[in-house]
Write an enzyme that holds these catalytic residues in place. Structure first.
Site, PDB file in Angstrom:
ATOM      1  N   ASP A  91       0.855  -1.190   0.000  1.00  0.00           N
ATOM      2  CA  ASP A  91       0.000   0.000   0.000  1.00  0.00           C
ATOM      3  C   ASP A  91       0.888   1.236   0.000  1.00  0.00           C
ATOM      4  O   ASP A  91       2.118   1.137   0.012  1.00  0.00           O
ATOM      5  CB  ASP A  91      -0.940  -0.005   1.216  1.00  0.00           C
ATOM      6  CG  ASP A  91      -2.293   0.643   0.906  1.00  0.00           C
ATOM      7  OD1 ASP A  91      -2.287   1.726   0.278  1.00  0.00           O
ATOM      8  OD2 ASP A  91      -3.333   0.101   1.295  1.00  0.00           O
ATOM      9  N   HIS A 147     -13.381  -1.026  -6.463  1.00  0.00           N
ATOM     10  CA  HIS A 147     -14.589  -0.195  -6.355  1.00  0.00           C
ATOM     11  C   HIS A 147     -14.267   1.272  -6.064  1.00  0.00           C
ATOM     12  O   HIS A 147     -15.145   2.127  -6.164  1.00  0.00           O
ATOM     13  CB  HIS A 147     -15.558  -0.778  -5.312  1.00  0.00           C
ATOM     14  CG  HIS A 147     -15.247  -0.447  -3.890  1.00  0.00           C
ATOM     15  ND1 HIS A 147     -16.198  -0.521  -2.893  1.00  0.00           N
ATOM     16  CD2 HIS A 147     -14.106  -0.048  -3.264  1.00  0.00           C
ATOM     17  CE1 HIS A 147     -15.674  -0.179  -1.742  1.00  0.00           C
ATOM     18  NE2 HIS A 147     -14.405   0.110  -1.937  1.00  0.00           N
TER      19      HIS A 147
END
EC number: 2.1.1.129
Length: 365
Positions: A232, A270
């Site tokens: 990340d 998403h």
């Protein structure tokens, strides 16, 4: 059928269709009260009091006021007003208890309470509720009209940058965001690991957009043969604890992804437009060995919205991505298949469900 009164709440009255519709409209007009009261009940650890008390135990608002350290002498009355709303939504139970001063309402936990209390870090939707109703997130909604009429992502209109850049500038909100994601993940991953057997042949697993590493840590804890990489942004993994068998790697998924034979992504695609998703999937393709797979964990939208729990969950989440993310949206199976076909992956296989999310596999051809 609703029971009304002349003071004693005993006279039944059947609402006609007009009254039912008007009542629903009033409920929608007042809808902001419930999540904000629920947020306060979580933050004040009131839900934890009930969850730890256990089924069948009832607590007075005076006892609750004492346990949360309230100094306001009116706190028991204020708490009663809050808790009766939560009881009306089946978060709590309520009954009348007789005492020296007459009858008073006392409250206990309903089954739903256990999903919203903190549960000592064992999985909860409470932190996600707090995230969605944080002042930083709420500000986006006030720019929705302008977004529709003129363009410009509401979150960026409100804060001058996209959400994932903003978290790097606001330490408090970054923590709120990470906690919301992590605790939802624990809840979902417990169910997923019970239902999904697709990790058995994986040797190296990269969790792309893995936040503080909860996903991959739970996977590696159960499948100890896997080397786990949590990938990340650097400011995200800076908040990450150490886990056995997991390496935290900072980077940008639009630029590169560590090599692996399987990639795990939960609630990542998403957040992004189709164009961004194609870029992410292309980087995944480059990272994977031939025959490697992506394990996607995402919601799937039904073709037609209905008045049921499934539609309520997924379309509410879709509207959160609408205002907070740059082109983000929930997708159908056909939408994911279209993305896969553009990036060299095989047909999307839907494997199983874990609460509000579906597990899908995409194989590199």
């Amino acid at each position: 059928m609703t029971t009304y009164t002349n003071g004693n709440y005993t006279q039944p009255k059947t609402l006609d269709k007009d009254e039912q519709l008007a009542g629903l409209a009033v409920t929608l007009a007042n809808a902001a009260a419930f999540p904000m009261i629920l947020k306060s009940a979580f933050e004040l650890k009131i839900l934890d009091i009930f969850s730890k008390a256990g089924e069948g135990v009832f607590v007075s608002t005076s006892e609750i006021a004492s346990q949360i350290g309230a100094k306001n002498p009116n706190a028991p009355v204020l708490l009663d007003r809050m808790l009766r709303l939560l009881a009306s939504h089946s978060v709590l139970t309520c009954k009348l208890q007789k005492g020296e001063g007459g009858s008073q309402r006392v409250y206990g936990p309903a089954p739903l309470c256990n999903y919203l209390a903190s549960n000592d870090g064992q999985g909860s939707l409470g932190p996600l509720l707090v995230l969605h109703h944080d002042k930083v997130m709420m500000e986006s909604w006030f720019h929705l009209n302008d977004y529709i009429l003129e363009g410009g992502v509401p979150f960026k209109r409100a804060h001058g940058m996209i959400q994932f850049d903003y978290t790097g500038t606001d330490e408090r909100f970054n923590h709120v965001f990470n906690q919301g994601m992590a605790h939802h993940t624990i809840l979902v991953m417990k169910k997923l690991l019970d239902n999904y057997n697709g990790f058995n042949d994986v040797k190296v697993l990269v969790d792309v957009g893995g936040n503080i590493g909860v996903n991959v840590s739970m996977i590696v804890a159960k499948h100890t043969h896997i080397k786990g990489i949590n990938y990340d942004l650097p400011h995200v993994i800076a908040d990450a604890p150490s886990y056995p068998g997991v390496e935290h790697v900072g980077g940008n998924m639009f630029e590169s992804i560590p090599q692996a034979d399987a990639i795990f992504m939960k609630w990542v695609l998403h957040d992004w437009s189709d164009e961004h998703c194609v870029k992410i999937l292309n980087k995944c393709y480059e990272s994977l060995a031939k025959g490697g797979k992506i394990i996607l964990v995402e919601s799937l939208i039904p073709v037609i919205p209905e008045d049921n729990l499934e539609s309520h969950m997924v379309f509410s989440l879709d509207c959160h991505t609408l205002v907070h993310n740059q082109g983000g949206k929930e997708r159908s199976k056909e939408d994911f298949e279209a993305l896969a076909s553009k990036t060299g992956f095989s047909t999307v296989d839907v494997i199983c469900c874990a609460y509000d999310t579906w597990v899908m596999e995409l194989y590199k051809k």
